[in-house]
Write an enzyme that holds these catalytic residues in place. Structure first.
Site, mmCIF file in Angstrom:
data_model
loop_
_atom_site.group_PDB
_atom_site.id
_atom_site.type_symbol
_atom_site.label_atom_id
_atom_site.label_comp_id
_atom_site.label_asym_id
_atom_site.label_seq_id
_atom_site.Cartn_x
_atom_site.Cartn_y
_atom_site.Cartn_z
ATOM 1 N N LYS A 1 0.948 -1.166 0.134
ATOM 2 C CA LYS A 1 -0.098 -0.144 0.135
ATOM 3 C C LYS A 1 0.742 1.372 0.043
ATOM 4 O O LYS A 1 1.924 1.320 0.701
ATOM 5 C CB LYS A 1 -0.948 -0.040 1.269
ATOM 6 C CG LYS A 1 -1.996 1.033 1.373
ATOM 7 C CD LYS A 1 -2.717 0.886 2.728
ATOM 8 C CE LYS A 1 -3.831 2.147 2.693
ATOM 9 N NZ LYS A 1 -4.824 1.729 3.776
ATOM 10 N N SER B 1 -9.733 1.967 2.817
ATOM 11 C CA SER B 1 -9.058 2.688 2.087
ATOM 12 C C SER B 1 -7.972 1.707 1.240
ATOM 13 O O SER B 1 -7.426 2.333 0.213
ATOM 14 C CB SER B 1 -8.000 3.751 2.891
ATOM 15 O OG SER B 1 -7.325 2.886 3.890
ATOM 16 N N SER C 1 -10.107 -0.463 7.121
ATOM 17 C CA SER C 1 -9.499 -0.171 5.810
ATOM 18 C C SER C 1 -9.002 -1.423 5.093
ATOM 19 O O SER C 1 -8.372 -1.421 3.977
ATOM 20 C CB SER C 1 -8.563 1.026 5.751
ATOM 21 O OG SER C 1 -8.993 2.182 5.722
#
Lengths: 479, 484
Positions: B76, B151, B175
């Protein structure tokens, strides 16, 4: 109306750790800008603070020295505000739960009495960087070397009643943190900084008046002057029917006045909240006991001991224990002198400190060591030199001409104690000044000093003054 | 080759059936070919990946390396990577390169994993749909009209689309788990403090936790083993022994008590999701687990408390993006205030600004007691609810998200609707517990996730339950159309 002054001080001491409070970057002063700031100090994304154990140890040491409570559990908090030299947009400090609470420090007042000043709290926090406004053509330079330097903020109770008391408290605290070796006390470099809260109220009134906060009073002299100005300003204001406005004011050193920096309405809302990146600090009894073991003899204890052990007057003991270094210098010199405590005290307080002061030297840089001074005093005591000649020897030592014995030897300053030789000089002085002799014998006794002078001059200052006195007295009076 | 799970790839690499370089090249090829549809990656690090793969192959051919040596994965873009841009999905950090790597990146790198690139994400991890990214939204491989969740939407979509067998993510209020559910992959949020936060761009420090995405629980176990552990650079990481998470995966769950809280099955839960989750619970019952009703009475307070605490911490964490030292800086600032205002106005998107404003308000003088302090009290109540429930049962189960993936744009104008996507996940962050989402079926072609919640440091038990479930179901083997 009679007015009473109420002052409380907030003193920021820079702790003498090797590395920063939340990172491993060094804390040394004076490096090239931004060379001592690591990603944590720069507030780069994703980096985290890790508490420096040594900073905690130093704060605990301070807490114990002022007989405060060491919180078994304290907490860091974020103080949020924006400024160019505050890298993270918040300062990690302590708010609701400081490490040290409720201590005290005794100060000596001018009338010889002592007064106990309460210490509300002492907490740990990080310093910000430095903004440099010169040399950037209308822009501001930011040096983050200082960012993350450990600070201990020491907050006093509003117990101080005059600018002089404030200065005395500040000096006492300054000596203490240096005794404890937790702060180098260097005020030019900002290691010891002071803000003051000051208000006035009608004498006898219980309620506090509206206070102002004075910022950055970075010398003992400025603290006293700025506070004196501010007290007078507030009294004038109140007596002319005005009101004191709660605000932060800055002391202008050049003009000797204080000026509004920001009003209460303009004050930042710091939005304190517990720092989620650090766990609460838990301090066990073992840790506190370990730190207690490292406490040195504190200034007050040392002073008491100097009075008892060396038979010094309280004033002398106070001067000699003002710093740990001076006290150590004194004790070494006394030992070297063979125990002549009072004479050593006199020499340090007159000659030695005057020379240091004249050349603006720190004690550590003194060309005269305690061994040299102690030996010189021993030479006075064993009558190798007179006190008068010793001053010349001292001056020579100060100029780097060597130790006392060496100087005395090389310059031939050894005192003349040979009675026959002095007698000859006395006879000569009398013989050469028949007129003065006649006057003296006619009753003008103050001419005795004239004859002493003549003999000393003839001896090059080396004649033992006591012997000169005795022999002269006998010869002049023997008619 | 791209259908291999981490465990399968690992076995093939060690058996010499495939090289890391072949696997890496194949996946880089897929990324080049397929990611334009998804936008799941912000940065592709092809060159570094090939070099790392070659190095892994050398170790493998020397008979060295561990289970992750040579296994490709995606990080990420919230994890700092030395020498590679770290944007956090924001214009603010578009020009930023960290001079250090996150502990998660370092540890997976040291374990031999090969980074293919950096995954798209909601800006500063604030969002539940991956639509707040400065680099554009990510699309759901199961339906390109749908969001992948957020997210960590890029990580979830990439793993679902077989662009990589695994990815890292972070979970502040759901997330990892919510995009895992919406994209039909497995995602694990470990216990707070289990994985170091060092080098992970902070959103809400007391809630943020890093974790892995993969297609199987077994893979999650392999990845977590490498990521977990105390880190002296993160004071909130915990010195707690890291077990071999693959050890007890196949243990029987006979007699295991699974708590089912009615609060997870109330109003707002999509009927399809309800029936899929109930079906999944029946599967677990069929494996010998016992379903027990447990109460989490303060659950309805979790969302408002979360939306005070998380923005409050964020408002402070994001103060460092001021245009002074790094990141976006406005052109020709006229004064310090101008520099701050324009750099931040230009650098941050709307959702980030909204949360900074909310958080600043909640911490302000006169509001702190009513909001921040109250929210912290609720946080303790929520944690107590879980503690009591977990005294009665071994794990708690329910839906990961109330609905399957929604369409792009569907909720972007209604923050509250968007926030409700995390209604079942964020209480777990408030309590600091581990949570896992495992694929449990499809609803109108869009995936549904089953959430498992365990006691502190009981990741192994969650992995065990999820693994047993995957042994008797094949949802995780289904491949979205167009990504076969």
């Amino acid at each position: 109306m009679n007015w009473e002054t109420v002052i409380g001080l907030e003193i920021h001491t820079q702790l003498a750790t090797q590395s920063k409070i939340f990172s491993g970057a060094p804390t040394a002063y004076g490096a090239e800008p931004n060379t001592q700031a690591c990603p944590v100090d720069l507030g780069l994304p994703g980096v985290l603070p890790v508490l420096n154990r040594e900073a905690v140890r130093m704060a605990v040491k301070f807490g114990l020295a002022v007989e405060a409570r060491i919180a078994p559990r304290s907490e860091f908090a974020r103080k949020n505000y924006f400024y160019q030299d505050l890298p993270k947009g918040y300062q990690i400090s302590q708010y609701d739960w400081p490490l040290v609470e409720g201590g005290h420090l005794d100060i000596d007042l001018e009338d010889g009495s002592r007064k106990r000043i309460g210490i509300t709290r002492a907490h740990l926090e990080e310093d910000a960087g430095k903004s440099l406004h010169e040399d950037f053509h209308g822009m501001t330079g930011v040096d983050l070397n200082r960012a993350g330097t450990p600070l201990m903020e020491i907050v006093s109770e509003p117990d101080l009643r005059s600018p002089a008391e404030a200065a005395a408290y500040m000096k006492k605290l300054h000596a203490l943190v240096r005794y404890l070796e937790i702060c180098d006390g260097n005020m030019q470099e900002g290691s010891f900084r002071c803000d003051a809260n000051v208000s006035v109220r009608p004498a006898g009134s219980e309620a506090f008046g509206t206070r102002t906060e004075l910022k950055n009073l970075n010398s003992f002299r400025f603290v006293e002057r700025a506070l004196a100005y501010e007290v007078e300003r507030q009294i004038d204001l109140l007596e002319s029917g005005g009101q004191v406005v709660q605000e932060t004011r800055l002391y202008d050193v050049d003009q000797g006045v204080t000026r509004t920096m920001r009003t209460k309405e303009e004050a930042d809302d710091y939005r304190y909240f517990p720092e989620p990146d650090l766990l609460p600090v838990e301090i066990g009894a073992d840790f506190v006991a370990d730190v207690r073991e490292t406490l040195p003899e504190l200034p007050d204890e040392k002073r008491r001991r100097f009075i008892e052990e060396y038979g010094l007057p309280a004033y002398d003991a106070g001067v000699l224990t003002a710093t740990r270094e001076l006290a150590e210098f004194y004790e070494s010199a006394v030992t070297e002198s063979g125990g002549y405590a009072k004479r050593t005290a006199n020499w340090i307080m007159s000659e030695f400190l005057a020379y240091l002061n004249k050349d603006s030297l720190e004690l550590a840089d003194s060309p005269v060591t305690p061994e040299m001074l102690g030996t010189l005093i021993a030479r006075i005591e064993d009558e190798t030199v007179s006190g008068r000649v010793a001053k010349d020897v001292f001056e020579a030592m100060w100029s780097g001409e060597g130790g006392p014995d060496e100087v005395i030897e090389r310059k031939g300053l050894k005192q003349v104690t040979d009675t026959a030789a002095i007698e000859a000089m006395v006879d000569e002085a009398i013989a050469n000044n028949p007129q003065q002799l006649e006057q003296y014998r006619a009753g003008k006794e103050k001419l005795f000093g004239f004859f002493v002078g003549q003999v000393m001059k003839a001896s090059g200052g080396k004649a033992n003054p006591q012997l000169v006195n005795e022999l002269l007295k006998r010869k002049l009076d023997e008619s | 080759m791209h259908h291999k799970t981490v465990a399968e790839a690992s076995a093939a690499l060690r058996a010499g059936e495939v090289s890391s370089r072949e696997l890496t090249d194949a996946l880089l090829g897929r990324i080049e070919q397929l990611d334009p549809q998804l936008n799941s990656l912000i940065t592709v690090t092809a060159e570094q990946a090939r070099a790392a793969a070659d190095a892994a192959d050398e170790r493998l051919s020397a008979g060295q390396g561990g289970p992750l040596t040579g296994v490709p994965l995606i990080h990420k873009d919230i994890f700092c990577t030395e020498g590679v841009a770290t944007t956090c999905g924001s214009r603010m950090l578009a020009p930023f390169q960290a001079p250090y790597s996150a502990t998660v990146v370092e540890r997976l790198g040291a374990a031999g994993a090969v980074m293919l690139g950096k995954a798209n994400m909601d800006e500063f991890a604030m969002g539940s749909s991956n639509e707040t990214s400065y680099f554009g939204p990510v699309r759901n491989p199961w339906d390109l009209e749908a969001v992948p969740g957020g997210s960590s939407g890029g990580s979830a979509a990439a793993v679902a689309a077989r662009l990589a067998p695994a990815a890292t993510g972070t979970d502040t209020g759901g997330s990892i788990r919510q995009p895992a559910a919406l994209s039909g992959v497995c995602g694990l949020k470990p216990t707070y403090g289990r994985v170091s936060r060092y080098g992970m761009v902070a959103f809400a420090s007391s809630l943020d936790q890093a974790g892995p995405f993969a297609r199987t629980a077994e893979d999650l176990a392999l990845l977590l083993g490498a990521m977990a552990g105390f880190d002296e650079r993160d004071s909130t990481s915990v010195e707690h022994v890291v077990p071999d998470y693959t050890d007890g995966l196949s243990r029987s769950i006979k007699g295991l008590r699974i708590g089912v809280p009615p609060e997870f099955f109330g109003e707002g839960l999509d009927a399809d999701v309800r029936s899929r989750v109930n079906a999944a619970l029946e599967v677990l019952e069929g494996e010998g687990a016992e379903l027990v009703e447990v109460a989490l009475p303060n659950m309805e307070l979790a969302l408002p408390a979360y939306y005070v605490i998380a923005p409050a911490e964020a408002s402070s964490n994001l103060a460092r993006y001021d245009g002074v030292r790094f990141g976006h800086r406005c052109a020709e600032p006229q004064s310090l205030e101008d520099l701050y205002k324009r750099s931040r106005a230009e650098g941050f998107g709307d959702e980030v600004k909204r949360r900074i404003l909310v958080g600043t308000y909640a911490l302000s003088a006169g509001y702190y007691d009513a909001y921040y302090r109250k929210a912290q009290q609720i946080r303790r109540l929520v944690a107590d609810d879980f503690r009591r429930a977990l005294e009665e049962v071994d794990v708690i189960a329910g839906p990961t998200a109330p609905t399957p993936a929604f369409n792009l744009g569907e909720r972007s104008d209604d923050p509250v609707q968007m926030y409700l996507s995390d209604i079942y996940t964020l209480a777990v962050n408030l309590a600091g517990l581990p949570g896992l989402s495992v694929p449990a079926g499809l609803s109108r072609g869009r995936p549904v996730g089953l959430q498992l919640i365990g006691g502190y440091f009981e990741e192994a038990r969650l992995l065990n339950v999820a693994h047993k479930y995957q042994q008797v179901t094949d949802w995780h083997k289904q491949v979205p159309e167009g990504f076969e």
